[in-house]
Motif scaffolding. Structure first.
Motif, PDB file in Angstrom:
ATOM      1  N   THR A  71       1.084  -1.194   0.035  1.00  0.00           N
ATOM      2  CA  THR A  71      -0.031   0.027   0.091  1.00  0.00           C
ATOM      3  C   THR A  71       0.761   1.125   0.026  1.00  0.00           C
ATOM      4  N   ALA A  72       2.074   1.217   0.734  1.00  0.00           N
ATOM      5  CA  ALA A  72       2.832   2.330   0.795  1.00  0.00           C
ATOM      6  C   ALA A  72       3.597   2.541  -0.488  1.00  0.00           C
ATOM      7  N   MET A  73       3.945   1.477  -0.884  1.00  0.00           N
ATOM      8  CA  MET A  73       4.506   1.526  -2.337  1.00  0.00           C
ATOM      9  C   MET A  73       3.615   2.179  -3.381  1.00  0.00           C
ATOM     10  N   ARG A  74       2.548   1.709  -3.525  1.00  0.00           N
ATOM     11  CA  ARG A  74       1.638   1.978  -4.592  1.00  0.00           C
ATOM     12  C   ARG A  74       1.172   3.371  -4.355  1.00  0.00           C
ATOM     13  N   ALA A  75       1.175   3.952  -3.242  1.00  0.00           N
ATOM     14  CA  ALA A  75       0.779   5.301  -2.918  1.00  0.00           C
ATOM     15  C   ALA A  75       1.744   6.363  -3.762  1.00  0.00           C
ATOM     16  N   ARG A  76       3.086   5.874  -4.351  1.00  0.00           N
ATOM     17  CA  ARG A  76       3.947   6.624  -4.753  1.00  0.00           C
ATOM     18  C   ARG A  76       3.797   6.316  -6.279  1.00  0.00           C
ATOM     19  N   PRO A  77       4.288   7.419  -7.287  1.00  0.00           N
ATOM     20  CA  PRO A  77       4.235   7.047  -8.592  1.00  0.00           C
ATOM     21  C   PRO A  77       5.065   6.111  -9.053  1.00  0.00           C
ATOM     22  N   GLU A  78       6.210   5.908  -8.390  1.00  0.00           N
ATOM     23  CA  GLU A  78       7.207   5.173  -8.690  1.00  0.00           C
ATOM     24  C   GLU A  78       7.088   3.754  -8.294  1.00  0.00           C
ATOM     25  N   GLY A  79       5.938   3.560  -7.248  1.00  0.00           N
ATOM     26  CA  GLY A  79       5.622   2.213  -6.851  1.00  0.00           C
ATOM     27  C   GLY A  79       3.999   1.757  -7.150  1.00  0.00           C
ATOM     28  N   ARG A  80       3.743   2.552  -8.199  1.00  0.00           N
ATOM     29  CA  ARG A  80       2.222   2.506  -8.726  1.00  0.00           C
ATOM     30  C   ARG A  80       1.874   0.905  -8.979  1.00  0.00           C
ATOM     31  N   GLY A  81       3.136   0.415  -9.612  1.00  0.00           N
ATOM     32  CA  GLY A  81       2.987  -0.905 -10.112  1.00  0.00           C
ATOM     33  C   GLY A  81       3.493  -2.046  -9.283  1.00  0.00           C
ATOM     34  N   ALA A  82       3.649  -1.703  -8.084  1.00  0.00           N
ATOM     35  CA  ALA A  82       4.228  -2.761  -7.026  1.00  0.00           C
ATOM     36  C   ALA A  82       3.153  -3.929  -6.868  1.00  0.00           C
ATOM     37  N   HIS A  83       3.873  -5.095  -6.818  1.00  0.00           N
ATOM     38  CA  HIS A  83       3.155  -6.311  -6.735  1.00  0.00           C
ATOM     39  C   HIS A  83       4.206  -7.439  -5.987  1.00  0.00           C
ATOM     40  N   ARG A  84       3.522  -8.509  -5.649  1.00  0.00           N
ATOM     41  CA  ARG A  84       4.273  -9.666  -4.879  1.00  0.00           C
ATOM     42  C   ARG A  84       4.621 -10.521  -6.073  1.00  0.00           C
ATOM     43  N   ILE A  85       5.631 -11.147  -5.888  1.00  0.00           N
ATOM     44  CA  ILE A  85       6.151 -11.915  -6.939  1.00  0.00           C
ATOM     45  C   ILE A  85       6.600 -13.449  -6.545  1.00  0.00           C
ATOM     46  N   GLY A  86       6.596 -13.717  -4.989  1.00  0.00           N
ATOM     47  CA  GLY A  86       7.134 -14.791  -4.567  1.00  0.00           C
ATOM     48  C   GLY A  86       7.249 -14.742  -3.126  1.00  0.00           C
ATOM     49  N   VAL A  87       8.021 -15.863  -2.616  1.00  0.00           N
ATOM     50  CA  VAL A  87       8.157 -16.065  -1.099  1.00  0.00           C
ATOM     51  C   VAL A  87       9.597 -16.683  -1.147  1.00  0.00           C
ATOM     52  N   VAL A  88       9.983 -16.409   0.065  1.00  0.00           N
ATOM     53  CA  VAL A  88      11.086 -16.995   0.627  1.00  0.00           C
ATOM     54  C   VAL A  88      11.094 -18.548   1.121  1.00  0.00           C
ATOM     55  N   THR A  89      12.019 -19.307   1.041  1.00  0.00           N
ATOM     56  CA  THR A  89      11.872 -20.639   1.425  1.00  0.00           C
ATOM     57  C   THR A  89      13.164 -21.054   2.049  1.00  0.00           C
ATOM     58  N   ASN A  90      12.855 -22.074   2.631  1.00  0.00           N
ATOM     59  CA  ASN A  90      14.061 -22.927   3.415  1.00  0.00           C
ATOM     60  C   ASN A  90      14.559 -24.043   2.910  1.00  0.00           C
ATOM     61  N   THR A  91      14.271 -24.135   1.353  1.00  0.00           N
ATOM     62  CA  THR A  91      14.465 -25.338   0.691  1.00  0.00           C
ATOM     63  C   THR A  91      15.189 -24.569  -0.590  1.00  0.00           C
ATOM     64  N   HIS A  92      16.166 -25.380  -1.441  1.00  0.00           N
ATOM     65  CA  HIS A  92      16.986 -24.774  -2.516  1.00  0.00           C
ATOM     66  C   HIS A  92      17.617 -23.397  -1.881  1.00  0.00           C
ATOM     67  N   VAL A  93      18.573 -23.855  -0.885  1.00  0.00           N
ATOM     68  CA  VAL A  93      18.950 -22.537  -0.247  1.00  0.00           C
ATOM     69  C   VAL A  93      20.404 -22.141  -1.217  1.00  0.00           C
ATOM     70  N   GLY A  94      20.175 -20.633  -1.206  1.00  0.00           N
ATOM     71  CA  GLY A  94      20.884 -20.009  -2.228  1.00  0.00           C
ATOM     72  C   GLY A  94      20.775 -20.009  -3.608  1.00  0.00           C
ATOM     73  N   ARG A  95      19.420 -20.718  -3.881  1.00  0.00           N
ATOM     74  CA  ARG A  95      18.944 -20.616  -5.503  1.00  0.00           C
ATOM     75  C   ARG A  95      17.500 -19.747  -5.463  1.00  0.00           C
ATOM     76  N   VAL A  96      17.363 -19.261  -6.776  1.00  0.00           N
ATOM     77  CA  VAL A  96      16.110 -18.817  -7.079  1.00  0.00           C
ATOM     78  C   VAL A  96      15.433 -19.512  -8.158  1.00  0.00           C
ATOM     79  N   THR A  97      14.253 -19.836  -7.920  1.00  0.00           N
ATOM     80  CA  THR A  97      13.431 -20.930  -8.679  1.00  0.00           C
ATOM     81  C   THR A  97      11.948 -20.138  -9.219  1.00  0.00           C
ATOM     82  N   ALA A  98      11.644 -20.430 -10.194  1.00  0.00           N
ATOM     83  CA  ALA A  98      10.564 -19.709 -10.931  1.00  0.00           C
ATOM     84  C   ALA A  98       9.600 -20.842 -11.428  1.00  0.00           C
ATOM     85  N   ARG A  99       8.333 -20.537 -10.990  1.00  0.00           N
ATOM     86  CA  ARG A  99       7.367 -21.474 -11.357  1.00  0.00           C
ATOM     87  C   ARG A  99       6.573 -20.852 -12.935  1.00  0.00           C
ATOM     88  N   THR A 100       6.932 -21.526 -13.676  1.00  0.00           N
ATOM     89  CA  THR A 100       6.631 -20.926 -15.297  1.00  0.00           C
ATOM     90  C   THR A 100       5.132 -21.027 -15.453  1.00  0.00           C
TER      91      THR A 100
END
Lengths: 347, 347
Positions: free
Chosen positions: B298-327
């Protein structure tokens, strides 16, 4: 009609130039003009530049100074671009009466630059920082195409804390103050020129950190230390002119009191350069209250980098904004602000 | 035997190279290796680099960050090297949960560079600094011979004060935290590439100062804002990998949740580049406690530069040190750290 030698000065060439000149980067009158007419008015900065700014962070005065280093060759007797980049910025912070505490280190490196040289220069910077008691806390590396950076350019920015009791500013000189210099002048510029020209002179740059000596000077005399400037680009001629202008005073020096090493004088003769215009990188000019001069000289001489400290002149309330020198023959000459083009890429 | 897609990664090419490569400056794996094996051990620095360091000055935590800018071309849709040099460093300071208060500005300019261009770039930097509420307090100008600096290179160093209540570090991500991004990705890199290649895309760099939005985020959630990184060189792929490594966690993102503008996707298709590897200069990744995510968005979207702010994922305790993407097809892929050579001189 005769010309008064104390008011005459060689006219500045047309500098409403449309292109940047090498001399714009030499710390002399051309640079001052660029700062006064182009950069300063846009930034809104005080055209009387100090070596370092003081910024309030959470109510504390933080001293900040930045410099880029493009010296060629990268290695010269007494140092290299890595150690120079540390000493130069450490000293600029110290010249505000501050203790440098941290440095940033940013490289612009050319594609194909040997990693071994990058490591060697980094080690030299790290060693210089450790010697000065300053931590390198963060950095940056950019790479440009072959030919785009003459090997490597380095920027360092220094952060420091004001020393207790220090009130040091380029505008602080008062008539009657003593003008001191911490050692013989012109060694850095002459060493770099000799390395560049392939002269086999036995001469080392004076490049070194002055912060510990500055602490000792402030401990000895506190707020009686009025001005500190390291005599880098433009040599002692530039810093004396800058502080005369900034403080609204005259500076009268005794030319024969300024120690110029024989090797520096010899190189100046060969190249037709005034030794007062040659850069130092480990030599400072101090303006101090007359009663404090002996104590400050004692503090300076107790350090290896200040062993050759001596008094060279006095601050006057005449010839405001000018530096005059009494020559060995008893005449008086103007010590002019160097124009700037003689010694490019000295730091 | 099959290869586990979650542990496989393309092998790093031989990088016990004896020469600096363009890719060493691109903020990817080659740079990380240079930092880990050459520069870091010599300096004695923590190889897990933050965007900015915190230095104690007179007992106060001062945030410091430095960056050099060598972007080519100097002008691109949405900015130029002057505004970029300000935004980049202001944002790096802000990413430690700090309020930037001062900048240094150091030029390395080539002989013959038009003074009018120097003035224009300076004005752009001054305007960007004023917009961010940050003072340019000191600077430096060096001049090198023609051909020695591709016109102009700029270093900026930023100084800031920690925001009350902020505890932000690249190592701060906890399993379960929400991963947010402040807007669509890849706009700076795509705009610069389009300008360089002469493509007539209607696309502007996202270059802007994020410090005010960061203040609003900290006000909204305090120490529940765990990590902030602006997704510059190497794009969101690089910053997500860096924070996964620094925090010792995995990051699982939903690929289709990451907004990629059509024009960015089109340029990536033409050039064969992953949009997650494209630099942003006004877009940040935030890792926040799950309960705070909505307030921060909400705070981000109240600013013009954060208007498009959105959630893209979650932090996990698996695959440590890696970034995975669900296609979009429901498969999982590794989001690898970019190697580094694809997009030189993007900033």
């Amino acid at each position: 009609m005769t010309t008064d030698p104390l008011t005459a000065t060689c006219p500045l060439p047309r500098t409403d130039t449309d292109a940047v000149l090498m001399g714009h980067g030499a710390g002399g009158r051309l640079f001052a003009e660029l700062l006064d007419t182009v950069i300063g008015p846009i930034i809104g900065a005080d055209p009387v530049a100090e070596d370092a700014a003081v910024v309030a962070v959470d109510g504390v005065g933080v001293v900040v100074s930045t410099d880029s280093f493009v010296v060629t060759p990268h290695d010269f007797p007494g140092g290299d671009i890595g150690s120079l980049a540390v000493h130069g910025t450490v000293n600029d912070v110290a010249m505000r009466g501050a203790r440098p505490v941290a440095l940033t280190l940013a490289y612009i490196v050319e594609e194909g630059f040997p990693v071994a040289d990058l490591a060697r220069i980094t080690a030299s910077a790290a060693c210089a920082a450790a010697g000065a008691g300053v931590a390198i806390v963060t950095g940056d590396t950019k790479v440009v195409e072959r030919g785009g950076a003459d090997g490597i350019y380095i920027n360092t920015t220094g952060i420091g804390e004001l020393l207790p009791g220090a009130v040091v500013t380029a505008a602080g000189a008062d008539p009657g103050d003593a003008v001191l210099v911490s050692g013989p002048v012109g060694r850095h510029g002459a060493a770099v020129m000799a390395a560049r020209e392939g002269f086999a002179f036995d001469l080392r740059s004076d490049s070194c950190a002055l912060n510990t000596m500055v602490e000792d000077m402030i401990t000895a005399a506190g707020r009686d230390v009025h001005v500190l400037r390291d005599a880098t680009r433009g040599g002692i001629a530039a810093v004396l002119n800058e502080l005369a202008f900034a403080s609204g005073v005259g500076i009268a020096i005794d030319e024969s009191a300024v120690a110029v090493p024989d090797q520096v004088a010899a190189i100046c003769d060969v190249l037709g350069i005034d030794p007062f215009h040659l850069a130092c990188e480990g030599t400072l000019v101090a303006v101090v209250a007359p009663d404090a001069a002996d104590d400050v000289l004692t503090a300076m001489r107790a350090r290896p980098e200040g062993r050759g400290a001596h008094r060279i002149g006095v601050v006057t309330n005449t010839h405001v904004g000018r530096v005059t020198a009494r020559t060995a023959l008893g005449a008086t000459r103007i010590v002019d602000m160097p124009l700037g083009e003689q010694l490019p890429r000295i730091c």
